[in-house]
Design a protein around this motif. Sequence first.
Motif, PDB file in Angstrom:
ATOM      1  N   PHE B  62      40.208  -7.813 -72.804  1.00  0.00           N
ATOM      2  CA  PHE B  62      40.258  -7.497 -74.249  1.00  0.00           C
ATOM      3  C   PHE B  62      39.075  -6.452 -74.153  1.00  0.00           C
ATOM      4  O   PHE B  62      37.816  -7.159 -74.301  1.00  0.00           O
ATOM      5  N   SER B 129      31.101  -4.163 -66.568  1.00  0.00           N
ATOM      6  CA  SER B 129      31.711  -5.376 -67.520  1.00  0.00           C
ATOM      7  C   SER B 129      32.963  -6.142 -66.859  1.00  0.00           C
ATOM      8  O   SER B 129      32.980  -7.222 -67.201  1.00  0.00           O
ATOM      9  N   LEU B 132      32.964  -9.663 -65.892  1.00  0.00           N
ATOM     10  CA  LEU B 132      32.948 -10.510 -66.973  1.00  0.00           C
ATOM     11  C   LEU B 132      34.390 -10.927 -67.399  1.00  0.00           C
ATOM     12  O   LEU B 132      35.266 -10.101 -67.020  1.00  0.00           O
ATOM     13  N   GLY B 134      37.236 -12.688 -70.446  1.00  0.00           N
ATOM     14  CA  GLY B 134      37.372 -13.285 -71.857  1.00  0.00           C
ATOM     15  C   GLY B 134      36.611 -12.453 -72.759  1.00  0.00           C
ATOM     16  O   GLY B 134      36.351 -11.223 -72.772  1.00  0.00           O
ATOM     17  N   ASP B 135      35.821 -13.344 -73.813  1.00  0.00           N
ATOM     18  CA  ASP B 135      35.322 -12.650 -74.888  1.00  0.00           C
ATOM     19  C   ASP B 135      33.915 -12.010 -74.543  1.00  0.00           C
ATOM     20  O   ASP B 135      33.353 -11.183 -75.287  1.00  0.00           O
ATOM     21  N   TYR B 136      33.414 -12.413 -73.336  1.00  0.00           N
ATOM     22  CA  TYR B 136      32.289 -11.582 -72.720  1.00  0.00           C
ATOM     23  C   TYR B 136      32.535 -10.200 -72.595  1.00  0.00           C
ATOM     24  O   TYR B 136      31.699  -9.426 -72.709  1.00  0.00           O
ATOM     25  N   ALA B 138      34.708  -8.643 -73.822  1.00  0.00           N
ATOM     26  CA  ALA B 138      35.072  -7.930 -75.113  1.00  0.00           C
ATOM     27  C   ALA B 138      33.644  -7.624 -75.591  1.00  0.00           C
ATOM     28  O   ALA B 138      33.351  -6.260 -76.142  1.00  0.00           O
ATOM     29  N   VAL B 208      44.031 -16.066 -61.602  1.00  0.00           N
ATOM     30  CA  VAL B 208      43.823 -17.016 -60.434  1.00  0.00           C
ATOM     31  C   VAL B 208      44.864 -16.917 -59.460  1.00  0.00           C
ATOM     32  O   VAL B 208      44.834 -16.666 -58.424  1.00  0.00           O
TER      33      VAL B 208
END
Lengths: 298, 353
Positions: B62, B129, B132, B134-136, B138, B208
């Motif tokens: 995302f 980036s 990282l 998920g939301d990190y 983003a 995974v």
Amino acid sequence: MSTSNLIQDLINGTLLGGLYALIAVGYTMVYGILRLINFAHGDILMMGVYFSFYFIAALTMPWWLGFIVGIVGAGVLGFMVERIAYRPLRSAPRISSLITAIGMSFFLESLAVVVFGGIPKSFNLYPTFFSKILIIGHTRIQVLTFFILAVTFLLMFVLIWLLYKTKIGIAMRAISVDIPTTSLMGANVDNIIGLTFIIGSMLAATSGIMWAMRYPQVQPYMGFVPGLKAFIAAVIGGIGSVPGALVGGFLLGMVEILIVGFFPNLAGYRDAFAYVILIVLLMFRPSGIFKVYSEQKV
Amino acid sequence: MKRVSVKMNFILTTILVIGSGFFLLFANNSFGDYWSRIITLIAIYAIMAVSYTLVNGVTGIFSLGHAGFIAVGAYTAALLTLPIHQKAMSFFIQPLIWPLNSIQMGFLPATIIGGIVAAFFAFIVGYPSLRLTGDYFAIATLAFAEIIRIVIQNSYSITNGALGLKGIPSYTTIWWSWGWLLVTIVVIGSLKFSSYGRALRALSEDTVAARAMGINVFRHQLMAFVVSGFFAGIGGALYAHWLTTIDPRPTSLGIMLTFYVLIMIVLGGLGSISGAVLGAIFFAIAAQWLRIVESPMNLFGLKIPGIPGMSMLIFATVFILIMLFWRRGIMGKRELSWQLFYNFFLKEAGDRN
């Protein structure tokens, strides 16, 4: 840089840092429990400032009552946002709640444009006593600065006491470790999450009102950038940890003011410092200063 | 169930493309300036949305940095096509640096260079980036986009800073924008259904498990991110030559634009290319239509004043409602295909015979 300038910068840094710290608490508590970046947090702050602005300006209430109304209003709004937009998605993929949070932020901003108007308004509704300037040595300090620092530190002590000495605080910290177990212990998860949102929103609104007093303006997009930076402060401190958010807030505020103080020609890039710090931090130490327990399930 | 054959598919698609071409020719000649511009804008939005959905939908990571790449493409292409005398006039705070102040090139090479530079930025942003998740991820891409915007705002000798660029030639016609949209759909569509695309979709389901199957997660995601950045840059270049003025305010080439494109792809269904196109069409038309709400009107003798900002409020409300009640959007993860049409319209008739 002269000593008096340095002292001035240190005071300003502490002030800005305190404002970031109060906003960051809401981010870190919500992230700790729901693993959700509450993008709307900064906009709840903005709504709180507008509430108190109109309460004072339109209803000619005393300024302190207006501030309290704004803060309580933001608390109610934060609770409603959680209830309407986040709770139904709690079991959905995490990215869905993130997208909804972005939508909520967008919604509150456009709501403010429609209801309150998009033109920035001057926020000078406090007694003139606050804008008096004290001269200590060669340093000039506004009374307002002392007021903001006092409120910030008072709220931080109350918050720490609440989190570490009361039953509700223990439940809030427990829930961020393990929701099902906490609910088996007899804590009402929904209520506690709601309460977390209320506390976070009220702290953010307090910070926002003081922000508006200090940089005397209120406008619909005022919450976005401080909100984003406060989130970065929470990441610096180790997201999920309340003391971390406080420390991170002060660090970020201090860095922003001091870099501009020492290198004035970088002033235009001031907003970029926080983002650069965030990126560097995420690359090398994503857990921040205060590491919080986390596990990754396969 | 009868399968639509490959040959049939090809014939129908060709007919559709040629038919759309004739429709655009007709629209261009007889719809008037205003609607021609809107139709051009639809394709620009669609390019941005399709490239965004490659990352946010197909790959399942995302990103919130799309506007950054759009801005890079827009500025690069605009600086390359701006007439030299216009540059000398606009850059009055600091003159433009050397190679750029004496270059003026055609629209096509400028657009392509804009895309390449944007892709290069996507690589620089994506490389760190993408470690990282998920939301990190983003928030990191959002931070990068903001940095790009702030640098544009402060580099007076390259981008003219906060003043922005004015007098960009309005090269973007219906043909350029829809032509580039066709290229975008063909490239990203074939990517989605290639082995790379299958790997990407596997990643989006379960990182995974995909890694355990031997998929190099990082390389696949980076490749998708760079391709997405390239077409975002193309979209930005077309957008700049549609707007003719660009500046680095957050409401023009900043986070707001990312929001708009996000609305399009969420409406269309995250991960669907045809959904992204449909979302862009809906968004562009609805935005025009909602102008009514913002302008004063006369309803049954009552004078209703226009409400500025109302259309954005409606978009935001619809956006949240979609997220709460209709998360799969128009298309879900599916694509429009002739098979889908066949199943929908002809299957029952076929069963009866």
